[in-house]
Design a protein around this motif. Structure first.
Motif, mmCIF file in Angstrom:
data_model
loop_
_atom_site.group_PDB
_atom_site.id
_atom_site.type_symbol
_atom_site.label_atom_id
_atom_site.label_comp_id
_atom_site.label_asym_id
_atom_site.label_seq_id
_atom_site.Cartn_x
_atom_site.Cartn_y
_atom_site.Cartn_z
ATOM 1 N N PHE A 4 0.754 6.545 0.154
ATOM 2 C CA PHE A 4 1.479 7.388 1.241
ATOM 3 C C PHE A 4 2.773 8.242 0.429
ATOM 4 C CE2 PHE A 4 -0.456 3.738 3.536
ATOM 5 C CZ PHE A 4 -1.155 4.547 4.032
ATOM 6 N N ASN A 19 -11.674 8.623 8.410
ATOM 7 C CA ASN A 19 -12.745 8.159 7.456
ATOM 8 C C ASN A 19 -12.222 6.717 7.267
ATOM 9 O OD1 ASN A 19 -14.280 10.307 7.013
ATOM 10 N ND2 ASN A 19 -12.782 11.067 5.284
ATOM 11 N N TYR A 20 -11.084 6.267 7.099
ATOM 12 C CA TYR A 20 -10.389 5.103 6.996
ATOM 13 C C TYR A 20 -10.869 4.337 8.063
ATOM 14 C CZ TYR A 20 -7.056 1.161 6.186
ATOM 15 O OH TYR A 20 -6.661 0.030 6.067
ATOM 16 N N LEU A 68 -16.685 -2.268 6.370
ATOM 17 C CA LEU A 68 -16.554 -3.486 5.886
ATOM 18 C C LEU A 68 -16.879 -4.531 6.615
ATOM 19 C CD1 LEU A 68 -13.036 -2.951 4.135
ATOM 20 C CD2 LEU A 68 -15.275 -2.715 3.149
ATOM 21 N N LYS A 124 -6.317 9.922 -0.144
ATOM 22 C CA LYS A 124 -6.695 10.083 0.908
ATOM 23 C C LYS A 124 -8.307 9.665 1.101
ATOM 24 C CE LYS A 124 -7.166 13.744 4.331
ATOM 25 N NZ LYS A 124 -6.782 15.351 4.596
ATOM 26 N N PRO A 125 -8.675 8.845 2.064
ATOM 27 C CA PRO A 125 -9.993 8.347 2.255
ATOM 28 C C PRO A 125 -10.991 9.640 2.048
ATOM 29 C CG PRO A 125 -8.610 7.276 3.596
ATOM 30 C CD PRO A 125 -7.712 8.048 3.082
ATOM 31 N N SER A 126 -12.142 9.551 1.512
ATOM 32 C CA SER A 126 -13.004 10.585 1.393
ATOM 33 C C SER A 126 -14.077 10.033 2.541
ATOM 34 C CB SER A 126 -13.613 10.509 -0.076
ATOM 35 O OG SER A 126 -14.252 9.477 -0.282
ATOM 36 N N HIS A 176 -4.651 -6.561 7.049
ATOM 37 C CA HIS A 176 -4.629 -4.986 6.516
ATOM 38 C C HIS A 176 -4.577 -4.920 5.256
ATOM 39 C CE1 HIS A 176 -3.455 -0.956 6.746
ATOM 40 N NE2 HIS A 176 -2.307 -1.393 6.196
ATOM 41 N N ASP A 194 0.736 -1.217 -0.179
ATOM 42 C CA ASP A 194 0.001 -0.089 0.032
ATOM 43 C C ASP A 194 0.870 1.128 0.068
ATOM 44 O OD1 ASP A 194 -0.896 -0.360 3.605
ATOM 45 O OD2 ASP A 194 0.977 -0.137 2.589
ATOM 46 N N ASP A 195 2.172 1.102 -0.267
ATOM 47 C CA ASP A 195 3.142 2.320 -0.285
ATOM 48 C C ASP A 195 2.630 3.327 -1.088
ATOM 49 O OD1 ASP A 195 4.366 1.276 1.761
ATOM 50 O OD2 ASP A 195 6.018 0.499 0.492
ATOM 51 N N SER A 215 -6.596 -1.602 11.525
ATOM 52 C CA SER A 215 -6.699 -2.797 11.022
ATOM 53 C C SER A 215 -6.586 -3.792 12.188
ATOM 54 C CB SER A 215 -5.887 -3.210 9.839
ATOM 55 O OG SER A 215 -6.213 -4.480 9.412
ATOM 56 N N ARG A 261 6.722 11.043 3.841
ATOM 57 C CA ARG A 261 6.615 11.037 5.490
ATOM 58 C C ARG A 261 5.638 10.127 5.933
ATOM 59 N NH1 ARG A 261 5.180 15.602 7.902
ATOM 60 N NH2 ARG A 261 3.816 16.178 6.203
ATOM 61 N N ASP A 262 5.031 9.292 5.109
ATOM 62 C CA ASP A 262 3.966 8.097 5.132
ATOM 63 C C ASP A 262 2.909 8.924 5.910
ATOM 64 O OD1 ASP A 262 5.267 5.811 4.527
ATOM 65 O OD2 ASP A 262 6.341 5.612 6.517
ATOM 66 N N HIS A 263 2.673 9.919 5.171
ATOM 67 C CA HIS A 263 0.895 10.447 5.415
ATOM 68 C C HIS A 263 0.187 10.323 3.801
ATOM 69 C CE1 HIS A 263 1.658 11.829 9.279
ATOM 70 N NE2 HIS A 263 2.489 12.432 9.032
ATOM 71 N N TRP A 264 -0.869 10.479 3.914
ATOM 72 C CA TRP A 264 -1.821 10.192 2.946
ATOM 73 C C TRP A 264 -1.368 10.938 1.733
ATOM 74 C CZ3 TRP A 264 -4.556 5.904 2.544
ATOM 75 C CH2 TRP A 264 -5.206 5.276 3.573
ATOM 76 N N GLY A 317 -8.484 11.828 6.996
ATOM 77 C CA GLY A 317 -8.327 10.723 6.085
ATOM 78 C C GLY A 317 -8.340 9.501 7.160
ATOM 79 N N ILE A 367 -13.247 0.795 7.606
ATOM 80 C CA ILE A 367 -12.886 -0.489 7.924
ATOM 81 C C ILE A 367 -13.958 -1.410 8.872
ATOM 82 C CG2 ILE A 367 -11.142 -1.997 9.166
ATOM 83 C CD1 ILE A 367 -10.222 -0.682 6.382
ATOM 84 N N ASN A 413 2.245 8.395 12.243
ATOM 85 C CA ASN A 413 1.813 8.816 10.825
ATOM 86 C C ASN A 413 0.648 8.271 10.258
ATOM 87 O OD1 ASN A 413 2.829 6.386 9.307
ATOM 88 N ND2 ASN A 413 4.813 7.336 9.680
ATOM 89 N N CYS A 414 0.204 8.334 9.083
ATOM 90 C CA CYS A 414 -0.920 7.717 8.492
ATOM 91 C C CYS A 414 -0.697 6.160 8.283
ATOM 92 C CB CYS A 414 -1.425 8.465 7.079
ATOM 93 S SG CYS A 414 -1.758 10.084 7.856
ATOM 94 N N LYS A 415 0.346 5.799 7.742
ATOM 95 C CA LYS A 415 0.643 4.633 7.456
ATOM 96 C C LYS A 415 0.320 3.653 8.680
ATOM 97 C CE LYS A 415 3.881 1.590 4.521
ATOM 98 N NZ LYS A 415 5.013 1.801 3.720
ATOM 99 N N ARG A 460 -8.081 -5.671 4.067
ATOM 100 C CA ARG A 460 -9.230 -4.443 4.047
ATOM 101 C C ARG A 460 -8.974 -3.130 3.455
ATOM 102 N NH1 ARG A 460 -8.341 -6.386 10.189
ATOM 103 N NH2 ARG A 460 -10.055 -7.686 10.315
ATOM 104 N N SER A 461 -7.578 -3.044 2.855
ATOM 105 C CA SER A 461 -7.215 -1.771 2.297
ATOM 106 C C SER A 461 -7.623 -2.124 0.831
ATOM 107 C CB SER A 461 -5.661 -1.387 2.591
ATOM 108 O OG SER A 461 -5.495 -0.946 3.866
#
Lengths: 197, 57
Positions: free
Chosen positions: A101, B39-40, B47, A112-114, A176, A97-98, B12, A104-107, B36, B44, B3-5, A179-180
């Motif tokens: 992001f 919402n995620y 689902l 970004k999920p709506s 994970h 899922d890289d 999860s 900096r590993d932010h969306w 974000g 989840i 962070n988001c990741k 689900r993603s």
């Protein structure tokens, strides 16, 4: 009592017709898990035969729950057998899922999920279920197997790990990703009203 | 700072195991400040509801 009714050893009995009437639902349930309609037919046939011939239903709880418990055990047997001879790695390479992001590993803005509002309202929409099942079937085979054992068969993750000989950390990664991917598929193809890929 | 990741992974995992208190606090704070991931998190959970509903259909 119906001539097809089979007496059980305790207070309950197994009505063969009633069990047979669950066949369609059992087929759907099994096909969703195994992704093999022919194999699903065999498993459901075995489960119905077992339910009618063993007649161990004791009358507590519902007949349907009892029949589905038999079916569930038969499905787990098949999965256990399959996992002895794996044809591919459980951690598949092409599904990380890289890309969602930034450095900096932010969306990323584009990923970004709506806000889905109140998604439960879609439960009455047939189109939602068509797309939901397509998205489920788009999961990679091994990812789907683990995910569906957990969510569809309702096993605890510990049980899934034991049946498939997976470590906890591998199972978490797989769940994970499942689900993603499912979330992303629904967002792209249903929520945003895009075309199915 | 989470962070988001990391947050999505914890979201999860929270479906499959009990998060520790520090994990819960850090995740909750992140979800509070990040729409974000918030919402995620909701999606989840949805689902799982959808799969259960699918079984009933």
């Amino acid at each position: 009592m119906d001539k097809n009714a089979v007496h059980a050893s305790h207070s309950g009995y197994v009505d063969a017709e009633q069990v047979a009437s669950m066949r369609e639902e059992m087929l759907r349930f099994t096909t969703l898990q195994l992704r093999d309609a022919v194999l699903a037919e065999d498993i459901v046939h075995e489960a119905i035969s077992a339910a009618i011939s063993t007649a161990k239903f004791n009358g507590r709880g519902s007949l349907k729950s009892w029949v589905f418990a038999i079916l569930r055990n038969k499905i787990i047997d098949v999965i256990r057998e399959r996992s002895r001879y794996p044809t591919e790695s459980f951690i598949e390479d092409n599904d990380n899922d890289d890309e969602a992001f930034d450095g900096r590993d932010h969306w990323k803005k584009t990923h970004k999920p709506s806000d889905w509002g109140q998604p439960e309202k879609n439960f009455d929409n047939e189109q939602f279920w068509v797309i939901f099942e397509i998205c489920l079937n788009h999961l990679p085979a091994n990812t789907s197997r683990v995910f569906m054992m957990r969510e569809h068969l309702g096993l605890e993750l510990k049980e899934v790990c034991r049946e498939l000989n997976l470590s906890d950390s591998n199972a978490w990664v797989i769940m994970h990703r499942a689900r993603s991917q499912l979330r992303k598929c629904l967002e792209n193809n249903y929520i945003r009203g895009g075309r199915l890929s | 700072m989470m962070n988001c990741k990391q947050a999505t992974r914890l979201v999860s995992q929270s479906q499959d195991r009990e998060l520790s208190l520090p994990e819960r606090i850090r995740l909750r704070f992140h979800l509070f400040i990040c729409s974000g991931c918030s919402n995620y998190n909701k999606q989840i959970a949805f689902l799982r509801k959808a799969i259960h509903k699918l079984r009933e259909r």
